[in-house]
Motif scaffolding. Structure first.
Motif, mmCIF file in Angstrom:
data_model
loop_
_atom_site.group_PDB
_atom_site.id
_atom_site.type_symbol
_atom_site.label_atom_id
_atom_site.label_comp_id
_atom_site.label_asym_id
_atom_site.label_seq_id
_atom_site.Cartn_x
_atom_site.Cartn_y
_atom_site.Cartn_z
ATOM 1 N N ILE A 94 0.872 -1.184 0.000
ATOM 2 C CA ILE A 94 0.000 0.000 0.000
ATOM 3 C C ILE A 94 0.904 1.228 0.000
ATOM 4 O O ILE A 94 1.727 1.395 0.913
ATOM 5 N N ASP A 95 0.739 2.076 -1.023
ATOM 6 C CA ASP A 95 1.605 3.249 -1.179
ATOM 7 C C ASP A 95 0.944 4.484 -0.584
ATOM 8 O O ASP A 95 -0.283 4.601 -0.529
ATOM 9 N N GLU A 96 1.784 5.429 -0.140
ATOM 10 C CA GLU A 96 1.353 6.725 0.409
ATOM 11 C C GLU A 96 0.395 6.520 1.586
ATOM 12 O O GLU A 96 -0.699 7.085 1.642
ATOM 13 N N VAL A 97 0.809 5.725 2.560
ATOM 14 C CA VAL A 97 -0.080 5.388 3.684
ATOM 15 C C VAL A 97 -0.365 6.587 4.571
ATOM 16 O O VAL A 97 -1.308 6.554 5.369
ATOM 17 N N GLN A 98 0.406 7.681 4.448
ATOM 18 C CA GLN A 98 0.117 8.861 5.256
ATOM 19 C C GLN A 98 -1.230 9.472 4.904
ATOM 20 O O GLN A 98 -1.764 10.282 5.669
ATOM 21 N N LEU A 99 -1.815 9.062 3.748
ATOM 22 C CA LEU A 99 -3.143 9.557 3.393
ATOM 23 C C LEU A 99 -4.224 8.976 4.296
ATOM 24 O O LEU A 99 -5.385 9.395 4.205
ATOM 25 N N ALA A 100 -3.875 8.062 5.181
ATOM 26 C CA ALA A 100 -4.844 7.560 6.162
ATOM 27 C C ALA A 100 -5.302 8.671 7.089
ATOM 28 O O ALA A 100 -6.350 8.557 7.743
ATOM 29 N N GLY A 101 -4.576 9.749 7.144
ATOM 30 C CA GLY A 101 -4.999 10.881 7.949
ATOM 31 C C GLY A 101 -5.823 11.890 7.178
ATOM 32 O O GLY A 101 -6.254 12.912 7.742
ATOM 33 N N ASP A 102 -6.077 11.668 5.868
ATOM 34 C CA ASP A 102 -6.854 12.599 5.038
ATOM 35 C C ASP A 102 -8.314 12.560 5.443
ATOM 36 O O ASP A 102 -8.889 11.481 5.665
ATOM 37 N N LEU A 103 -8.942 13.713 5.540
ATOM 38 C CA LEU A 103 -10.321 13.790 6.007
ATOM 39 C C LEU A 103 -11.303 13.151 5.038
ATOM 40 O O LEU A 103 -12.339 12.631 5.448
ATOM 41 N N GLU A 104 -10.998 13.178 3.737
ATOM 42 C CA GLU A 104 -11.953 12.676 2.765
ATOM 43 C C GLU A 104 -11.729 11.201 2.448
ATOM 44 O O GLU A 104 -12.683 10.416 2.421
ATOM 45 N N ARG A 105 -10.500 10.821 2.204
ATOM 46 C CA ARG A 105 -10.215 9.451 1.765
ATOM 47 C C ARG A 105 -9.499 8.625 2.837
ATOM 48 O O ARG A 105 -9.225 7.437 2.635
ATOM 49 N N GLY A 106 -9.187 9.234 3.970
ATOM 50 C CA GLY A 106 -8.349 8.565 4.963
ATOM 51 C C GLY A 106 -8.892 7.241 5.475
ATOM 52 O O GLY A 106 -8.139 6.291 5.693
ATOM 53 N N HIS A 107 -10.214 7.133 5.626
ATOM 54 C CA HIS A 107 -10.782 5.920 6.210
ATOM 55 C C HIS A 107 -10.559 4.718 5.304
ATOM 56 O O HIS A 107 -10.454 3.572 5.791
ATOM 57 N N ILE A 108 -10.477 4.934 3.973
ATOM 58 C CA ILE A 108 -10.244 3.808 3.051
ATOM 59 C C ILE A 108 -8.816 3.293 3.236
ATOM 60 O O ILE A 108 -8.583 2.076 3.304
ATOM 61 N N PHE A 109 -7.814 4.209 3.337
ATOM 62 C CA PHE A 109 -6.434 3.787 3.557
ATOM 63 C C PHE A 109 -6.293 3.084 4.901
ATOM 64 O O PHE A 109 -5.582 2.072 5.035
ATOM 65 N N THR A 110 -6.970 3.621 5.907
ATOM 66 C CA THR A 110 -6.899 2.990 7.233
ATOM 67 C C THR A 110 -7.434 1.563 7.190
ATOM 68 O O THR A 110 -6.844 0.636 7.772
ATOM 69 N N ASP A 111 -8.547 1.366 6.477
ATOM 70 C CA ASP A 111 -9.125 0.028 6.374
ATOM 71 C C ASP A 111 -8.146 -0.933 5.715
ATOM 72 O O ASP A 111 -7.963 -2.080 6.182
ATOM 73 N N ARG A 112 -7.464 -0.496 4.633
ATOM 74 C CA ARG A 112 -6.533 -1.392 3.962
ATOM 75 C C ARG A 112 -5.285 -1.650 4.833
ATOM 76 O O ARG A 112 -4.752 -2.770 4.846
ATOM 77 N N ILE A 113 -4.850 -0.639 5.566
ATOM 78 C CA ILE A 113 -3.677 -0.819 6.442
ATOM 79 C C ILE A 113 -3.969 -1.848 7.536
ATOM 80 O O ILE A 113 -3.141 -2.705 7.855
ATOM 81 N N LEU A 114 -5.163 -1.780 8.078
ATOM 82 C CA LEU A 114 -5.495 -2.635 9.210
ATOM 83 C C LEU A 114 -5.912 -4.049 8.809
ATOM 84 O O LEU A 114 -5.704 -5.004 9.583
ATOM 85 N N HIS A 115 -6.473 -4.219 7.589
ATOM 86 C CA HIS A 115 -7.099 -5.499 7.292
ATOM 87 C C HIS A 115 -6.466 -6.283 6.148
ATOM 88 O O HIS A 115 -6.636 -7.510 6.094
ATOM 89 N N LEU A 116 -5.794 -5.647 5.214
ATOM 90 C CA LEU A 116 -5.327 -6.362 4.024
ATOM 91 C C LEU A 116 -3.887 -6.825 4.224
ATOM 92 O O LEU A 116 -3.010 -6.010 4.535
ATOM 93 N N ARG A 117 -3.675 -8.136 4.027
ATOM 94 C CA ARG A 117 -2.352 -8.691 4.238
ATOM 95 C C ARG A 117 -1.992 -9.638 3.098
ATOM 96 O O ARG A 117 -2.843 -10.323 2.519
ATOM 97 N N GLY A 118 -0.705 -9.717 2.832
ATOM 98 C CA GLY A 118 -0.194 -10.708 1.910
ATOM 99 C C GLY A 118 0.180 -11.982 2.629
ATOM 100 O O GLY A 118 0.556 -11.952 3.804
ATOM 101 N N ARG A 119 0.145 -13.079 1.903
ATOM 102 C CA ARG A 119 0.457 -14.351 2.562
ATOM 103 C C ARG A 119 1.907 -14.398 3.004
ATOM 104 O O ARG A 119 2.224 -14.980 4.041
ATOM 105 N N GLU A 120 2.770 -13.776 2.247
ATOM 106 C CA GLU A 120 4.194 -13.880 2.555
ATOM 107 C C GLU A 120 4.804 -12.548 2.997
ATOM 108 O O GLU A 120 5.698 -12.510 3.824
ATOM 109 N N GLU A 121 4.313 -11.450 2.410
ATOM 110 C CA GLU A 121 4.933 -10.161 2.733
ATOM 111 C C GLU A 121 3.922 -9.046 2.527
ATOM 112 O O GLU A 121 3.137 -9.062 1.574
ATOM 113 N N THR A 122 3.958 -8.083 3.444
ATOM 114 C CA THR A 122 3.107 -6.893 3.333
ATOM 115 C C THR A 122 3.993 -5.669 3.520
ATOM 116 O O THR A 122 4.731 -5.579 4.516
ATOM 117 N N LEU A 123 3.901 -4.737 2.578
ATOM 118 C CA LEU A 123 4.680 -3.491 2.645
ATOM 119 C C LEU A 123 3.744 -2.300 2.780
ATOM 120 O O LEU A 123 2.739 -2.202 2.068
#
Length: 1003
Positions: A94-123
């Protein structure tokens, strides 16, 4: 909720640290992977790079508006919103994760940061400000901080027009971006434009325009801060405030640093600064941006993932659930939740959303992005229509969609119109890519993609046409490459460099086309000068070898070669040798310039010596001595014309040999002028006028150049214009005489007509036309004819020449003629004697008028007076008096005070000495030398006392006024001041000999 960082690596750091490149390399090292990016544009860029590495069959592109999904795709490139909620891929980034603090789109980045994982590696890739919050939310996360590859420096404040090349100017409104781009186009040749509202295809084309070097400047919003890889050396902030969807606010240091960090790529350092419209950054802010020390992100925007679709009310309530984990905050209502709030108040929507499936479908429809940037209510109306179709017929009504798509399928219009159509078609592109929304999705996906591409290309074309000067940009690019520019010059002087029309070449001067200014004009001129260096050399060689027929001198003093100005004349110490000033650019230097100057000087000297050959020969005369040489010098100084009265003493002192030597140079001694007839032609007169105007700053004086056409047309006299500079009349060969100006050679012919009338003696020979009593004469038809004048004009001309008028009544004139009738009647039928003045060849050859073909003016007036006495003229009409002209002494009234300042020759004034025009038969037969030697020496002919007393007075005669007492009006004479003291009569004059003969006859 996953609250563990095991297997998660955060790669953090400022811009230009190679984070995205690192993620791509790690993904291709796995068998499968998914990467989420903040922008569709950036997703396209990463997709292209992956295709180059593993091939197009293994890479999928999934965005809200575009889906490329090969069957065997192992890697997926998505926008963050389009990432799957769950995945079995081995790698997730997930690129540009600092956008999780954006008022308009931040909640979507937060959801992917917290829930989406790779089987072998997550960056997780982003700014260093995310480290504390990530370590707090994801215990056990591995953090890798990457340093910036280059250094960032603050360059201070600069005007937009003085920014260095390869600069990006940042503003936060479309209007400001367009205004800056227009300014740069005028000053620097053009700029690329990048706006968040542009379609990805248009943005890619604009970025490509900048990256290829066609333009040196990029004007953009903060969209360039989101991972676009650009070769930017300098970032300039034209604004430091933006509207974030809720309010206008200043950008925080982190946002400024994210944008400024676009300057400098890889190992090349970059700079940032502000334009003249923004206050310079303070030292603390500069230090933070240069060192990349910004406030840490303390909370992330969050919205519940566990949504309740049992009812609209429950769905809205689940969206409002607050987070229970520290470090998360409930996000403000986004576009989808705002649309849901509006739709919940629509009765028809409430009636349709009665089951969990329909509520979920409604929430899915609310995710439609608001590309058009319209009001929430209007956006909700569109979603309502789509949801109603999905519920009632199972998919969106394709007739309705076809109508909407057709409205957008037009490429006419300007930038704003095309941008609005692109936003509209992007809406329907999104609809066509939603699974299950259309009965024929493939058809609509292809159609909407085709329309969007066509509109995007048209928008790119409009942006380029408006904000890029292709001619200048190409030239500047070629100049940077230090390439030899290819120049072509058309037959009419149009200059084309690299196929672009850059200006006009006239002679040795290059003029850039209109509309260019500032550095833009300098770039064009520099390109043209570099390419035209050889052309200047070649032109100089051709001019040096050209003939005199290819060169000409204009009336404005310019020297033209084949019609093009190459030099101009300027005054010098000698009027006959003006200076030559070249009209050329700096490229004409060295031997080429010397050759051109020498050739033009040689031409000017040859032209003057040829056209003014009589004057040039006279100036070089070596056989003239004494008074003749002095008189010749004065004649050259006065450009070929002298008033005889001004040099009367010198002429009187010349012997016949000296006069004959001067006549050989084309000089004529006339009654009124000493002049050179060859110089009265249009070409010499025009050149003489030009030389005088150059010497006396007369090119702009009224009347310059206006009299030469009259000379070319053969006019013998012209009506004078009081606004004209009087000197121009003399230079053109005319004598200024009141209301008319007469050519000087015509005045000498007039003197030839007058002379025999004054020499005639009653009772000796038949009376010539116009002769009256041997001392006075009347105007004749021949006089009027050669002058092209009316009787009134003739009166003005004769007064200007110094003649005086005696007015007599018609009765008196008739009586005088009657007294002479017997003597003259017998001789009237006789042929004019040989040598008679009336048979003068000069007068008769041009006018073909003899003395006996028409009645004299006196006789006509006498007849008119007789008719009046017979009652044929009304009593109110008074017969006109007859004017009898005689030589005068002293200048006329209309000449007094008329001498123009600086005219030492006293044009149009002074005493006119008569009788100087008799030609010397032994030395050329010119009548101009013949005459009353008494007058030539300054004396006056024998006159009675009353005549002398009346001389010089110019007043209305008494017989023109009606006598109040009814008495017959008596003719009045012109009165004059006391005559000058008579000089002794020259014993050699004809008058002295005539007087002696009369005395012998009396004895």
């Amino acid at each position: 909720m996953i609250l563990s960082g095991r297997g998660v690596t955060a790669v953090l750091g400022p811009t230009n640290t190679g984070k995205t490149h690192y993620a791509i390399e790690r993904m291709v090292a796995h068998g499968s992977g998914v990467i989420g990016l903040p922008l569709r544009l950036l997703a396209r860029e990463v997709y292209t790079r992956l295709v180059e590495k593993v091939g197009p069959t293994h890479v999928a592109l999934v965005t809200g508006e575009e889906k490329i999904t090969p069957p065997n795709a192992r890697f997926s490139v998505c926008t963050v919103e389009a990432m799957p909620r769950e995945t079995k891929a081995a790698f997730v980034a997930i690129d540009e994760v600092q956008l999780a603090g954006d008022l308009e789109r931040g909640h979507i980045f937060t959801d992917r940061i917290l829930h989406l994982r790779g089987r072998e590696e997550t960056l997780l890739l982003g700014a260093g400000t995310m480290r504390p919050i990530l370590e707090k939310l994801l215990p056990g996360i591995t953090v890798i901080e990457r340093p910036r590859l280059s250094t960032l420096f603050y360059a201070g404040q600069k005007k937009i027009t003085r920014l260095p090349q390869r600069s990006a100017i940042v503003a936060f409104s479309a209007d400001e971006v367009y205004a800056i781009a227009e300014l740069i186009r005028r000053q620097r040749g053009g700029a690329a434009v990048v706006l968040g509202a542009l379609s990805p295809r248009t943005r890619n084309a604009q970025v490509g325009l900048y990256q290829s070097g066609d333009v040196e400047y990029l004007v953009a919003t903060d969209a360039i801060g989101m991972g676009l890889n650009l070769d930017v050396d300098h970032v300039a902030f034209a604004q430091d405030r933006k509207f974030d969807g809720y309010q206008f606010r200043n950008l925080n240091p982190g946002e400024l640093g994210q944008i400024a960090g676009r300057a400098g790529r890889h190992l090349r350092d970059g700079t940032f600064g502000v334009t003249g419209q923004v206050a310079p950054f303070d030292d603390e802010l500069v230090e933070r941006i240069e060192s990349h020390h910004f406030d840490q992100v303390k909370v992330l925007q969050w919205r519940s993932k566990a949504l309740d679709y049992s009812s609209l009310r429950n769905l809205r309530a689940s969206l409002d659930v607050a987070p229970v984990v520290a470090g998360l905050t409930r996000a403000l209502p986004a576009t989808d939740s705002q649309a849901l709030d509006h739709l919940s108040r629509y009765p028809e929507i409430v009636d349709l959303a009665t089951t969990p499936e329909r509520v979920e479908k409604l929430w899915e429809a609310c995710a439609l992005p608001d590309y058009r940037r319209i009001t929430p209510a209007q956006h909700a109306d569109l979603i309502s229509t789509i949801f109603s179709d999905l519920v009632r017929i199972g998919w969106v009504n394709e007739d309705f969609m076809a109508e909407q798509v057709k409205r957008a399928d037009r490429t006419d219009g300007e930038i704003d119109t095309l941008s609005a159509r692109i936003a509209q078609i992007r809406t329907w592109t999104y609809v066509s890519n939603r699974p299950g929304w259309l009965a024929h999705p493939t058809h609509w996906q292809e159609k909407t993609r085709e329309i969007e591409d066509r509109l995007s290309d048209a928008l790119h074309e409009r942006l380029t046409k408006r904000f890029v000067d292709r001619r200048t940009s190409v030239l500047m690019k070629r100049l940077r490459e230090n390439a030899m520019l290819e120049a072509e010059i058309s037959v009419n002087g149009d200059v084309f460099v690299e196929g672009h029309h850059v200006g006009q070449l006239a002679g040795f001067r290059f003029t850039p086309i209109a509309g260019t200014e500032g550095p833009d004009a300098k770039a064009i001129q520099g390109a043209a000068q570099k390419a035209l260096a050889l052309e200047f050399e070649a032109r100089a060689a051709r001019l040096y070898a050209c003939g005199n027929n290819d060169l000409a001198i204009g009336s404005d003093g310019s020297i033209r070669w084949l019609g093009e100005p190459v030099a101009k004349l300027s005054a010098s110490d000698h009027i006959m040798h003006p200076r030559v000033i070249l009209l050329s650019d700096e490229q004409l230097t060295g031997n080429a310039r010397d050759h051109v100057a020498a050739r033009l000087e040689r031409f000017v000297n040859h032209h003057i010596a040829t056209v003014l050959k009589p004057l040039d020969d006279l100036s070089r005369a070596e056989d003239l001595q004494g008074l003749a040489k002095g008189l010749a010098f004065q004649l050259v100084e006065n450009l070929g014309i002298l008033f005889r009265r001004d040099v009367a003493d010198d002429v009187k002192s010349l012997d016949q040999d000296a006069r004959a030597s001067m006549r050989r140079y084309g000089i004529r001694f006339g009654a009124y002028h000493i002049f050179m007839p060859a110089l009265l032609k249009p070409a010499p007169a025009e050149l003489i006028t030009l030389l005088w105007a150059l010497k006396n700053d007369g090119l702009d004086k009224p009347g310059y150049g206006d009299l030469i056409p009259a000379l070319a047309a053969g006019r013998t006299s012209v009506v004078t214009d009081p606004t004209f500079e009087r000197t121009f009349y003399k230079l053109a060969g005319f004598r200024f005489l009141g209301k008319r100006a007469v050519r000087v050679d015509i005045l000498e012919r007039l003197a030839d007509l007058i002379r025999p009338l004054l020499q005639w003696k009653p009772g000796t020979t038949p009376r010539p036309e116009g002769a009256y009593d041997g001392r006075r004469f009347t105007t004749t038809t021949a006089m009027l004819s050669i002058l092209g004048a009316t009787p009134d004009d003739m009166e003005e001309i004769l007064k200007g020449l110094g003649y005086r008028a005696d007015a007599v009544s018609p009765e008196e004139a008739q009586a005088h003629l009657a007294s002479q009738q017997p003597a003259s009647a017998d001789a009237s039928a006789a042929e004019p004697a040989e040598g008679d003045a009336t048979a003068d060849s000069d007068a008769s050859s041009d006018e073909n008028v003899s003395a006996n073909e028409a009645p004299t003016q006196v006789e006509a007036q006498v007849v008119e007076a007789a008719h009046a006495e017979a009652g044929e003229v009304t009593a109110s009409e008074e017969p006109k008096p007859v004017l009898l002209w005689r030589p005068g002494g002293g200048r006329s009234e209309n000449q007094r005070g008329a001498r123009p300042q600086g005219d030492r020759r006293g044009q149009g004034q002074g005493q006119q000495r008569q009788g100087e025009g008799r030609r010397d038969q032994r030395n050329g037969g010119e009548r101009g030398e013949q005459g009353n030697r008494n007058n030539r020496d300054g004396g006056k002919p024998n006159r009675d006392r009353n005549d002398r007393r009346a001389e010089g007075r110019n007043e209305r005669p008494r017989n023109e006024r009606q006598d109040r007492g009814g008495k017959t009006p008596q003719p009045a004479r012109f009165e004059a001041k006391p005559p000058r003291k008579e000089k002794p009569m020259d014993p050699d004059s004809p008058f002295a000999k005539l007087a002696a003969l009369k005395e012998q006859m009396k004895k």
